[in-house]
Motif scaffolding. Structure first.
Motif, PDB file in Angstrom:
ATOM      1  N   GLU A  79     -16.781  61.360   8.613  1.00 43.16           N
ATOM      2  CA  GLU A  79     -17.597  62.457   8.895  1.00 43.16           C
ATOM      3  C   GLU A  79     -16.482  63.576   9.006  1.00 43.16           C
ATOM      4  O   GLU A  79     -16.774  64.687   8.426  1.00 43.16           O
ATOM      5  N   GLU A  80     -15.133  63.266   8.932  1.00 39.59           N
ATOM      6  CA  GLU A  80     -14.217  64.298   9.051  1.00 39.59           C
ATOM      7  C   GLU A  80     -14.041  64.785   7.466  1.00 39.59           C
ATOM      8  O   GLU A  80     -13.780  65.792   7.191  1.00 39.59           O
ATOM      9  N   LEU A 116     -16.280  64.833   5.311  1.00 37.74           N
ATOM     10  CA  LEU A 116     -17.441  65.543   4.836  1.00 37.74           C
ATOM     11  C   LEU A 116     -16.963  66.964   5.449  1.00 37.74           C
ATOM     12  O   LEU A 116     -17.687  67.832   4.693  1.00 37.74           O
ATOM     13  N   HIS A 117     -16.571  67.343   6.515  1.00 41.69           N
ATOM     14  CA  HIS A 117     -16.418  68.601   7.202  1.00 41.69           C
ATOM     15  C   HIS A 117     -15.180  69.200   6.805  1.00 41.69           C
ATOM     16  O   HIS A 117     -15.181  70.589   6.745  1.00 41.69           O
ATOM     17  N   THR A 118     -14.193  68.486   6.201  1.00 41.49           N
ATOM     18  CA  THR A 118     -13.045  69.106   5.855  1.00 41.49           C
ATOM     19  C   THR A 118     -12.635  69.397   4.374  1.00 41.49           C
ATOM     20  O   THR A 118     -11.888  70.191   3.860  1.00 41.49           O
TER      21      THR A 118
END
Length: 306
Positions: A219-220, A222-224
């Motif tokens: 998830e990290e 994907l977002h960063t």
């Protein structure tokens, strides 16, 4: 209930003046599919061999299933399945005969496990075919079957899909997904096929020159990870210099495929296209790249971790 399957604290392995691993801190939780990312020689296999007891660390400590002392860690390895480098198969034996040998070697008395693991890796119909006649994909799946014989709660897999054709890669991925979702097996897996690893992993560890430079969740990532504008031109090097000098876009790079890559947040796409039209620069293709593991890792290295 155990929350941590594996943990390394200050782990180092030194050979002469060189470090294969240096001061590694790493945590793998229950149920993780932990994608281990790094170039050849980064230290991935060394760490996996330390987990398996094949290599002893120079400094630091590990825990398995929250067991730390040497004897308890040795006992905990009975709950771990390993596929490190190529599987050791007897070429003049078939799949069942190979697995029978490993049952004896591992002290596994329940021979029903042989049929179960062959079914799990889609080799139940291999019959009497000798492993010398197997494709690379079949050999890798049989190696995975050997790793599953002891009904492990933790799988350690070193490059299990490298060298496989596309269908073989998909087969192995489906097997691992099923083991994770249906049996709750925790998995540590390394691979150079980062696009495939991104489809599977829930957590990542990025290692470079023996140092673990970052851990991150899927998830990290994907977002960063940055979305990039990818541009193809006849002369990418000349176009790169024009963009840097006239638009002051210092974060531009050229990929191995020869595409100019610009972080989406650093420019406006419409203004960029207008700039190309005004300068008469012919664009052969343009697209947006979704955040991906390869770019994320390369950005980590480029960001001062060389």
């Amino acid at each position: 209930m155990t929350q941590t399957i594996f943990e390394a604290k200050g782990l180092s392995k030194q050979y002469g003046e060189s470090f294969a691993l240096q001061d590694v801190y790493m945590t793998i939780g229950v149920g993780d599919i932990y994608g281990f990312v790094g170039e050849n020689g980064a230290g991935k296999t060394t760490l996996m061999k330390i987990i398996g007891g094949l290599v002893h660390p120079t400094h630091g400590e590990i825990s398995l299933f929250e067991k730390k002392d040497t004897k308890a860690v040795h006992e905990a390895r009975r709950k771990v399945g390993f596929l490190i480098e190529r599987p050791a198969l007897y070429p003049n034996l078939n799949a069942k005969q190979n697995l029978t040998f490993y049952c004896r070697a591992f002290g596994i008395k329940d021979k029903s496990r042989i049929a179960e693991v062959l079914q799990a890796v889609s080799l139940a119909d291999a019959g009497s075919k000798l492993t010398s006649e197997y494709s690379l994909g079949m050999k890798q799946r049989l190696g995975l079957a050997i790793a599953l014989l002891n009904d492990p709660k933790f799988l350690v897999l070193d490059e299990p899909i490298n060298g496989l054709d596309p269908s073989g890669i998909v087969e192995v991925r489906k097997i691992l997904e099923k083991l994770s979702k249906e049996q709750g097996v925790t998995i540590l897996i390394s691979s150079h096929i980062l696009s495939e690893l991104q489809l599977l992993a829930t957590q990542y560890g990025f290692i470079h020159k023996g140092r673990l430079i970052k851990e991150a969740s899927a998830e990290e990532l994907l977002h960063t990870a940055e979305t990039k504008i990818c541009i193809r031109t006849a002369d990418p090097a000349a176009t790169l210099q024009i963009l840097k000098s006239e638009l002051q876009l210092e974060t531009i790079t050229i990929s191995e495929a020869g595409e100019i890559q610009i972080p989406k947040e650093s420019t406006n796409l419409e203004e960029l296209m207008s700039f190309f039209l005004q300068r008469g620069i012919h664009i052969e293709g343009i697209n947006l790249s979704a955040p991906n593991l390869e770019n994320y890792y390369m950005d980590l290295i480029a960001g001062g971790n060389e």
